[in-house]
Design a protein around this motif. Structure first.
Motif: not given
Length: 346
Positions: A93-119
């Motif tokens: 916030e100090k630097n004018g950025y928004l943060v998209i927070i994603l939760q992987s639920n300790e799942s590798l497959e979900l983590e991979k999808k979330q990385v792809e989404l952010l890219i």
């Protein structure tokens, strides 16, 4: 009933209304010094009247910045991760950025999808703590291949050449077990984390180092491995340790959440902690101070970890923006033992 759909005000509309150039309007809204105070006043008053807002998409195309960063964490509700999130958001916030927070639920497959989404969302950078299932680095390598600024914290992959914010888990674990030994413990069980995360591996190594340093033989039957690192596993392993090794006099637990489960079971069974069994956890969760007896723990500077992670990401983003070479950095934060009633026998 008739609805009138109002078009969004544009720089061109303001310019034509005031009889000045679009460039002058843009400069006036940005408070450039080469625009007269009178023109700035007229432009800003009309912008307010027309409810003009900058087209963030167009701005992003021009600057090649989205002013957003992505963050992937195993779980949001965990005390440690929620503190890290708070630190990152405060700095963002100090630097004018928004943060998209994603939760992987300790799942590798979900983590991979979330990385792809952010890219695909074209975030300016990514901050990440890996899931317990992470044993495949291909999605992390893709972040590096695309030259997206990337910071790992807490649970990391040593194989990925990115910046990292960590603690010395081996050293912290060794100190935790040494604390139990200094308080008279001779047979110490370890409730460890899953086999994949590096921090679980390092804490297990630290446990073994403390035993070796004090000439205590390592007994693999004293190791109990969590799958999900939960309160319920603490209850289960507390019971199992008493059944398997009634002479155990100390337990080093991977994290406070599991340790609170252990203490809860011992309280139910009227086990005297620390007289019969001393217990120490890891992370200094707020529950450590309210459980009876209060739980000794290793303090992790979680809020500071969030601040340092964002600033490290910011440094890399700035270098990318200015086409300056950037070498990944590893920042190690200090931990300390917080002794409380669950481990102090004297």
């Amino acid at each position: 009933m008739i609805f009138v759909i109002m078009k969004e005000a544009t720089l061109k509309q303001i310019a034509e209304t005031l009889g000045i150039s679009i460039t002058t309007v843009s400069k006036a809204l940005k408070n450039y010094s080469d625009v007269s105070p009178n023109t700035k006043k007229r432009v800003n008053e009309l912008a307010i009247e027309l409810q003009y807002t900058p087209n963030s998409f167009a701005v992003n195309l021009r600057t090649k910045e989205s002013k957003t960063i992505g963050m992937i964490i195993p779980e949001v509700v965990h005390h440690f991760f929620s503190n890290v999130v708070n630190g990152i958001i405060a700095e963002a916030e100090k630097n004018g950025y928004l943060v998209i927070i994603l939760q992987s639920n300790e799942s590798l497959e979900l983590e991979k999808k979330q990385v792809e989404l952010l890219i695909n969302k074209r975030v300016d950078g990514i901050i990440m703590s890996l899931s317990n299932e992470s044993n495949d680095d291909e999605h992390l390598k893709e972040i590096i291949r695309r030259k997206i600024p990337f910071v790992q914290f807490d649970k990391i992959s040593k194989l990925i050449p990115s910046s990292k914010v960590i603690i010395n888990d081996q050293k912290a674990a060794t100190e935790a077990v040494q604390h139990l030994i200094d308080n008279g413990c001779k047979k110490i069980a370890h409730i460890r984390g899953p086999v994949n995360p590096q921090n679980a591996i390092d804490r297990f190594i630290g446990y073994k180092k403390a035993l070796e340093k004090n000439d205590i033989p390592f007994d693999p039957s004293l190791i109990y491995t969590c799958e999900n690192v939960t309160f319920e596993e603490g209850l289960i392993f507390g019971k199992k340790i008493l059944e398997d090794h009634p002479d155990v006099d100390g337990i080093f637990v991977i994290t406070d959440l599991v340790a609170v489960g252990v203490l809860t079971y011992f309280n139910e069974k009227k086990i005297n902690v620390p007289k019969d069994i001393a217990v120490i956890g890891f992370s200094n969760w707020f529950m450590s101070k309210v459980i009876t007896p209060r739980l000794s723990s290793v303090d992790q500077p979680s809020y500071e970890m969030g601040i340092v992670s964002f600033n490290l990401l910011m440094e890399e983003m700035q270098c990318r923006k200015e086409d300056i070479p950037f070498s990944p950095k590893i920042i190690e934060l200090k931990t300390q033992i917080i002794p409380r009633e669950s481990s102090i026998k004297n």
